[in-house]
Design an enzyme around this catalytic site. Structure first.
Site, PDB file in Angstrom:
ATOM      1  N   GLN A  46      28.731  46.821  54.475  1.00  0.00           N
ATOM      2  CA  GLN A  46      27.710  47.497  54.426  1.00  0.00           C
ATOM      3  C   GLN A  46      27.454  48.051  55.809  1.00  0.00           C
ATOM      4  O   GLN A  46      27.414  49.425  56.273  1.00  0.00           O
ATOM      5  CB  GLN A  46      26.358  47.132  53.915  1.00  0.00           C
ATOM      6  CG  GLN A  46      25.520  48.218  53.615  1.00  0.00           C
ATOM      7  CD  GLN A  46      25.911  49.240  52.498  1.00  0.00           C
ATOM      8  OE1 GLN A  46      26.807  48.938  51.538  1.00  0.00           O
ATOM      9  NE2 GLN A  46      25.526  50.239  52.512  1.00  0.00           N
ATOM     10  N   GLY A  51      31.867  53.065  56.115  1.00  0.00           N
ATOM     11  CA  GLY A  51      33.301  53.387  55.419  1.00  0.00           C
ATOM     12  C   GLY A  51      34.217  52.535  55.929  1.00  0.00           C
ATOM     13  O   GLY A  51      35.501  52.261  55.571  1.00  0.00           O
ATOM     14  N   GLU A  68      36.406  25.039  42.102  1.00  0.00           N
ATOM     15  CA  GLU A  68      35.623  23.675  42.172  1.00  0.00           C
ATOM     16  C   GLU A  68      34.401  23.610  41.587  1.00  0.00           C
ATOM     17  O   GLU A  68      33.467  23.097  41.907  1.00  0.00           O
ATOM     18  CB  GLU A  68      35.608  23.324  43.588  1.00  0.00           C
ATOM     19  CG  GLU A  68      37.145  22.769  44.273  1.00  0.00           C
ATOM     20  CD  GLU A  68      36.891  21.891  45.277  1.00  0.00           C
ATOM     21  OE1 GLU A  68      37.765  21.985  46.209  1.00  0.00           O
ATOM     22  OE2 GLU A  68      36.078  20.899  45.251  1.00  0.00           O
ATOM     23  N   GLU A  84      43.409  23.863  33.384  1.00  0.00           N
ATOM     24  CA  GLU A  84      44.510  24.624  32.520  1.00  0.00           C
ATOM     25  C   GLU A  84      43.943  25.934  31.999  1.00  0.00           C
ATOM     26  O   GLU A  84      42.746  26.364  31.980  1.00  0.00           O
ATOM     27  CB  GLU A  84      44.717  23.838  31.444  1.00  0.00           C
ATOM     28  CG  GLU A  84      45.212  22.531  31.672  1.00  0.00           C
ATOM     29  CD  GLU A  84      45.614  21.404  30.563  1.00  0.00           C
ATOM     30  OE1 GLU A  84      45.424  21.788  29.332  1.00  0.00           O
ATOM     31  OE2 GLU A  84      46.096  20.463  31.051  1.00  0.00           O
TER      32      GLU A  84
END
Lengths: 261, 386
Positions: free
Chosen positions: B336, B340, B363, B126
């Site tokens: 990595q 790019g 979990e 919740e």
């Protein structure tokens, strides 16, 4: 409803490489798979069985390793599978193959519908289905893309043509060959795989089929392959760019230069 | 590494692999962008019998255990973790019924879940009860033959898509965590509705929604176990499903590793493939070693659970903790290696990095896992005769 599906095991064409020096297929280490078009035939058989009840028997001719492909068909949900295997069947062309299959269908006994893939991806002849129907003396329709229904001993199908399609109704027993547009083949299920492992696949030889030695294998094959070769690679075309008027002018100039016009 | 899987386990792994490659891979990017729930893939998994691999044969399953389930999770996760968690969350919803349900409850709900006809979901979290499980505010008040549910559950995987929900609610707030009870709630029950679908960083194909209970009346027969058992049911369920998060993490990491090896052999810089540089080679070697270590721990834990061990909270927490941390490191390294390109959505590894992050959070956060492990360690030490 008793359905028979004819299946061929072929090299996995997505893996086939060509030996550039000899221009032949490199078959070593290439996995064998169910001819892709035959997967549609199996799937259609399973769907028709689900709709109308009955059984699906998958039939194949080839060396013992074809058992693996037949097991795959069983794990998709086929009820039975039969392999036709004998040295006497080796080297068969489409006619000898259709003859051998027809003897197996006679041995199975009665049937309502035979389904074949439209062609095998290794030979691309598309002949075995129609030849088999002729030998069995039943009507056939090729390139079926949809089965509309089966009622009162008649089947209604839609076949693809170059211009569009034809809707045909014909009496059963009969034979259809199917195209890939007809369905999407299911994958095997785990329960199906476990059942397939336990299912015995009978292997029928020439003596069990009672085939005429003059009509099977290389001896029964009027077609002889003289040479298999890769066509020479053609150079890429030329693309004209620019405004449409510019492109047309370039094209006309080129056509004149090459003395085409 | 050879894990000596049984024939059936190999069949399950192989089929899950095939489905992942043939049915999931072509739509991975589309699902990630649209966030549409992968119903078509769920149907394929159902037809392949994969929803029932961990369910006893008497309820229509294949009779396997946690090991069989996580082989499926790992293979799916290798290609798309969003699909994998949608599959796995149904198991998370089903385990409370399998572990604590009455015969009637099992017969009523489990066969459809095993067949994949219905998805299940588990609802504990919740807004104010995350790691602090005892802070649950949703209430279940007895009223004749019914319980009346009020409150809101948050971030429920498969929320809105599942038909069967296992919900933890307070039957006696004064008792704290001992006042929680577990209930089965069916979709469509009056007073039970769903909030908006969450827009997530990763696992975007999966559905995450609020469950809203507004005077939702459910039959008393839908109570799992007895009143007050809610907390223990939740804990015992999570002990059993945490290795599944570990398997999800191993799958993501395996997928990222494969992409990184492939890319490093294709990418040419300074006139040679970057795989020829030792800096890259050592990264790949570390990634592969970590993935294998995580897999070994996850599998060993699953086998311990399936062997009938009584208490495996510690091992289960370790498997989840270790594998998810590995997934985060390995996917970050994969990005990595891609440089790019790795940062661009056109390449597959940035999604894996986004997907990996959640495995460290849900979990039970990895901080809570460390609490569990430490607590068990100290308990074990204290109980030893010296």
């Amino acid at each position: 409803m008793k359905i028979i599906v004819c299946m061929k095991q072929v090299p996995d064409t997505t893996e086939v490489k060509i030996n550039k020096e000899t221009n032949t297929l490199i078959r070593e280490g290439v996995a064998s798979v169910i001819n892709p078009f035959d997967l549609y035939a199996i799937e259609e058989g399973l769907r028709l069985r689900e709709e109308h009840g009955g059984t699906v028997t998958v039939l194949s001719m080839g060396p013992m390793q074809v058992i693996e492909s037949l097991r795959e068909a069983l794990s998709m949900g086929a009820d039975e599978a039969v392999l036709l295997s004998d040295r006497a069947f080796a080297g068969a062309d489409t006619l000898a193959t259709a003859y051998t299959l027809s003897k197996a269908v006679e041995k199975i006994g009665s049937f309502d519908l035979i389904i074949c893939g439209k062609q095998a991806v290794d030979g691309d002849t598309a002949q075995v289905g129609p030849e088999l129907a002729e030998m069995l003396g039943v009507p056939h329709v090729t390139y079926v893309r949809r089965v509309h229904g089966i009622a009162d001993g008649r089947i209604t199908v839609e076949r693809m043509t170059e211009e569009g399609s034809e809707k045909i109704r014909f009496p059963l027993p009969g034979l259809i060959t199917v195209v890939k547009e007809i369905n999407e083949p299911r994958l095997p299920s785990i329960k199906g795989k476990m059942r397939a492992k336990k299912t015995e696949i009978p292997v029928w030889s020439a003596s069990e089929l009672g085939t005429d030695p003059e009509k099977t294998g290389l001896k029964g094959s009027p077609t002889w392959v003289m040479k298999v070769f890769t066509p020479e690679q053609k150079g890429g075309g030329e693309i004209f760019e620019g405004e449409i008027e510019e492109q047309v002018a370039k094209l006309v100039r080129k056509l004149r230069e090459t003395k085409i016009v | 590494m050879d894990y000596f899987l049984t024939d059936v386990q190999l069949e399950i792994k192989e089929l899950a692999h095939r489905i992942a490659e043939e049915k999931v891979r072509p739509v991975v990017r589309e699902l990630d962008e649209s966030g549409e729930f992968p119903w078509e893939i769920m149907k394929v998994l159902a037809d392949a019998d994969l929803f029932g691999v961990y369910i006893p044969e008497e309820y229509g399953g294949l009779g396997g255990g946690v090991m069989e389930q996580l082989l499926v999770v790992e293979e799916l996760s290798r290609v798309c973790s969003g699909v994998a968690v949608s599959y796995a969350a149904s198991g998370l919803g089903a385990f409370p019924i399998l572990l604590y349900g009455s015969e009637e409850q099992k017969e009523k709900y489990i066969p459809d879940i095993a067949a994949g006809k219905k998805l299940a979901a588990f609802a504990r979290t919740e807004a104010n009860a995350g790691s602090d499980a005892a802070a649950i505010e949703t209430t279940a008040t007895p009223d004749g033959d019914y319980y009346v549910l009020n409150g809101t559950k948050q971030w429920i995987t498969n929320g809105g898509e599942a038909e069967v929900y296992t919900v933890i609610a307070m039957t006696d707030k004064k008792k704290g965590s001992r006042g929680a009870s577990a209930f089965i709630v069916e979709k469509g029950t009056p007073g039970f509705s769903f909030g908006k679908k969450e827009d997530k960083m990763g696992i975007r194909a999966s559905a995450t929604r609020e469950l809203i209970f507004n005077d939702c009346r459910i039959p008393r027969a839908n109570l799992l176990g007895r009143e007050g058992m809610g907390f223990i049911i939740a804990m015992k369920t999570l002990d059993r499903t945490r290795p599944g998060i570990g398997a999800q993490a191993v799958g993501i990491a395996q997928g990222a590793l494969e992409e990184a090896v492939k890319y490093s052999r294709e990418r040419v810089q300074f006139g040679q493939p970057i795989s020829s540089f030792q800096a890259i080679q050592h990264m790949l070697a570390d990634m592969a070693t970590q993935v294998e270590a995580a897999r070994a721990l996850v599998y060993a834990t699953a086998r311990m659970i399936d062997s009938g061990a009584k208490d495996f909270s510690k091992e289960s927490a370790m498997a989840k903790l270790f594998a998810s941390d590995v997934a985060m490191r390995v996917t970050t390294d994969a990005v990595q290696i891609f440089g790019g390109y790795g940062y661009m959505k056109e390449y597959p590894v940035e999604k894996m990095m986004r997907d990996a992050k959640i495995t460290q959070i849900y979990e039970g956060t990895n901080q809570i896992q460390r609490n569990v492990i430490a607590l068990e360690l100290i308990k074990e030490y204290a109980s030893k005769k010296r």
